[in-house]
Motif scaffolding. Sequence first.
Motif, mmCIF file in Angstrom:
data_model
loop_
_atom_site.group_PDB
_atom_site.id
_atom_site.type_symbol
_atom_site.label_atom_id
_atom_site.label_comp_id
_atom_site.label_asym_id
_atom_site.label_seq_id
_atom_site.Cartn_x
_atom_site.Cartn_y
_atom_site.Cartn_z
ATOM 1 N N ALA A 15 0.882 -1.181 0.000
ATOM 2 C CA ALA A 15 0.000 0.000 0.000
ATOM 3 C C ALA A 15 0.904 1.210 0.000
ATOM 4 C CB ALA A 15 -0.901 -0.025 1.226
ATOM 5 N N PHE A 16 1.039 1.835 -1.144
ATOM 6 C CA PHE A 16 2.060 2.869 -1.238
ATOM 7 C C PHE A 16 1.577 4.047 -2.069
ATOM 8 C CE2 PHE A 16 3.034 1.991 -5.616
ATOM 9 C CZ PHE A 16 2.777 0.633 -5.764
ATOM 10 N N THR A 17 2.345 5.103 -2.068
ATOM 11 C CA THR A 17 2.124 6.230 -2.963
ATOM 12 C C THR A 17 3.264 6.270 -3.973
ATOM 13 O OG1 THR A 17 3.331 7.731 -1.519
ATOM 14 C CG2 THR A 17 0.951 7.589 -1.185
ATOM 15 N N GLY A 18 2.999 6.869 -5.118
ATOM 16 C CA GLY A 18 4.043 7.011 -6.112
ATOM 17 C C GLY A 18 3.728 6.266 -7.393
ATOM 18 N N LEU A 19 4.778 5.952 -8.124
ATOM 19 C CA LEU A 19 4.667 5.350 -9.454
ATOM 20 C C LEU A 19 4.957 3.864 -9.398
ATOM 21 C CD1 LEU A 19 4.521 5.621 -12.592
ATOM 22 C CD2 LEU A 19 6.959 6.184 -12.522
ATOM 23 N N ALA A 20 4.113 3.058 -10.051
ATOM 24 C CA ALA A 20 4.333 1.614 -10.117
ATOM 25 C C ALA A 20 4.145 1.141 -11.552
ATOM 26 C CB ALA A 20 3.367 0.882 -9.187
ATOM 27 N N ASP A 21 5.210 0.615 -12.149
ATOM 28 C CA ASP A 21 5.119 -0.025 -13.454
ATOM 29 C C ASP A 21 4.639 -1.455 -13.241
ATOM 30 O OD1 ASP A 21 6.111 2.245 -14.649
ATOM 31 O OD2 ASP A 21 8.184 1.517 -14.728
ATOM 32 N N LEU A 22 3.591 -1.849 -13.962
ATOM 33 C CA LEU A 22 3.004 -3.170 -13.768
ATOM 34 C C LEU A 22 3.171 -4.018 -15.020
ATOM 35 C CD1 LEU A 22 -0.364 -2.397 -11.930
ATOM 36 C CD2 LEU A 22 1.897 -2.881 -10.959
ATOM 37 N N ALA A 23 3.612 -5.252 -14.822
ATOM 38 C CA ALA A 23 3.798 -6.178 -15.932
ATOM 39 C C ALA A 23 3.521 -7.589 -15.451
ATOM 40 C CB ALA A 23 5.222 -6.072 -16.482
ATOM 41 N N GLY A 24 3.178 -8.449 -16.397
ATOM 42 C CA GLY A 24 2.922 -9.842 -16.080
ATOM 43 C C GLY A 24 4.200 -10.603 -15.793
ATOM 44 N N PRO A 25 4.067 -11.908 -15.544
ATOM 45 C CA PRO A 25 5.234 -12.685 -15.118
ATOM 46 C C PRO A 25 6.192 -13.076 -16.229
ATOM 47 C CG PRO A 25 3.271 -14.067 -15.148
ATOM 48 C CD PRO A 25 2.812 -12.674 -15.449
ATOM 49 N N GLN A 26 5.838 -12.816 -17.505
ATOM 50 C CA GLN A 26 6.662 -13.337 -18.597
ATOM 51 C C GLN A 26 6.798 -12.301 -19.700
ATOM 52 O OE1 GLN A 26 5.087 -16.981 -20.179
ATOM 53 N NE2 GLN A 26 6.587 -17.152 -21.817
ATOM 54 N N ALA A 27 8.044 -11.983 -20.079
ATOM 55 C CA ALA A 27 8.309 -11.090 -21.204
ATOM 56 C C ALA A 27 8.464 -11.917 -22.473
ATOM 57 C CB ALA A 27 9.572 -10.278 -20.946
ATOM 58 N N MET A 28 7.941 -11.383 -23.581
ATOM 59 C CA MET A 28 7.991 -12.119 -24.850
ATOM 60 C C MET A 28 7.816 -11.137 -26.005
ATOM 61 S SD MET A 28 4.194 -13.829 -24.478
ATOM 62 C CE MET A 28 4.399 -13.992 -22.699
ATOM 63 N N THR A 29 8.218 -11.563 -27.199
ATOM 64 C CA THR A 29 7.944 -10.746 -28.369
ATOM 65 C C THR A 29 6.459 -10.861 -28.709
ATOM 66 O OG1 THR A 29 8.356 -12.512 -29.963
ATOM 67 C CG2 THR A 29 10.262 -11.189 -29.256
ATOM 68 N N MET A 30 5.984 -9.948 -29.544
ATOM 69 C CA MET A 30 4.578 -9.985 -29.929
ATOM 70 C C MET A 30 4.257 -11.270 -30.687
ATOM 71 S SD MET A 30 1.926 -8.138 -29.464
ATOM 72 C CE MET A 30 2.571 -6.489 -29.206
ATOM 73 N N ALA A 31 5.176 -11.723 -31.526
ATOM 74 C CA ALA A 31 4.955 -12.975 -32.256
ATOM 75 C C ALA A 31 4.828 -14.144 -31.280
ATOM 76 C CB ALA A 31 6.093 -13.215 -33.244
ATOM 77 N N GLU A 32 5.649 -14.145 -30.236
ATOM 78 C CA GLU A 32 5.562 -15.213 -29.233
ATOM 79 C C GLU A 32 4.255 -15.133 -28.457
ATOM 80 O OE1 GLU A 32 10.353 -15.723 -28.264
ATOM 81 O OE2 GLU A 32 9.142 -14.267 -27.152
ATOM 82 N N TYR A 33 3.791 -13.923 -28.206
ATOM 83 C CA TYR A 33 2.513 -13.737 -27.498
ATOM 84 C C TYR A 33 1.355 -14.280 -28.328
ATOM 85 C CZ TYR A 33 -1.328 -11.148 -25.228
ATOM 86 O OH TYR A 33 -2.478 -10.794 -24.593
ATOM 87 N N ILE A 34 1.340 -13.944 -29.602
ATOM 88 C CA ILE A 34 0.271 -14.439 -30.479
ATOM 89 C C ILE A 34 0.338 -15.961 -30.586
ATOM 90 C CG2 ILE A 34 -0.589 -14.404 -32.846
ATOM 91 C CD1 ILE A 34 0.406 -11.472 -32.992
ATOM 92 N N ALA A 35 1.549 -16.514 -30.675
ATOM 93 C CA ALA A 35 1.707 -17.963 -30.736
ATOM 94 C C ALA A 35 1.194 -18.630 -29.459
ATOM 95 C CB ALA A 35 3.174 -18.323 -30.976
#
Length: 333
Positions: free
Chosen positions: A227-247
Amino acid sequence: MTAPAPTPAPAPTVLLCGANGFIGRHIAQALRRAGWQVRAASRNSSPAVDFTQASTPAHWAPLLHGVQAVVNAVGLLRDSRTRPMALVHDAAPRALFDACAAHGLRRVVQISALGIAHGDTAYARTKRAADAHLLALTEAGQLDGVVLRPSLVFGAGGESTRLFMALARLPWLALPRPVLQARVQPLAVWDLADAVARLLPPPAGIATGTSATTDFTANNATDGTAAFTGLADLAGPQAMTMAEYIALLRTQLGEQGGKGQARPARVWPLPHWMTLASARLGDALPFSPWCSQSLALLASDNVADAHTLPALLGRPATAPARFIAGLAASSGG
């Protein structure tokens, strides 16, 4: 003589801007599940709120009476004369934040977007300006503000989700080269919505995993919830290229249909001139998620620390391999 049961306290109210949009609808569901009464503020709410006109604190003052928290989930992909981003993304939210400070309404959550920090598009500039204003008011001690910048969001009702699901069904793909090379870190919209709900103080009498504290100091963690103030960048657990995401979506569609592992699609990179032409064509199609703004956002890596979202949720974030399985539950929420 038995004493009468105490009258339950009315549910606290949150003003949710953009409640009828893709992300806003899911946030509204999460807030109601958490025990909040949602007061919608959008073009379709009653009363209707026109963000192109609500550019002074006085416009927002009547909507803040009886409100304990504010969430702004308004967002546009296209700049236009009738709905300019300078008003919808910047002037109206800044006026709202100033009105909150004037009314002593401290908790404000702003939904922004990952990838705008250094972008020079109208989308990036206007979102960044509103984010900076909220963070400045927070730094000055006038608000307990949080800016959430999510990566690509997957979920029922999302235009980009419909596009990627359609692409995942094709046997071949022609994708812009920048999109093929850049990485995204998609997150589920139900996770984003739950994170927003957990950032607000739990209503009295609601049993949750979050402490009932309203001390929103930076990096204050209670009962495993950030529970905080400020900026939080949010992302899922896995990074991938767009082609990998579509696959990955293609694989899930095959499993869902009982067809087993789907054959990988053939992928060709679009020439640069055709990439630009397709984005400009998307600019002319009001309901297309593909346009010059989205090309700019997706042409560079759209990734962040994967630990932030689970810290807010108090649980693991949904893996992209479980996105389609989670659609039915989230849309029925």
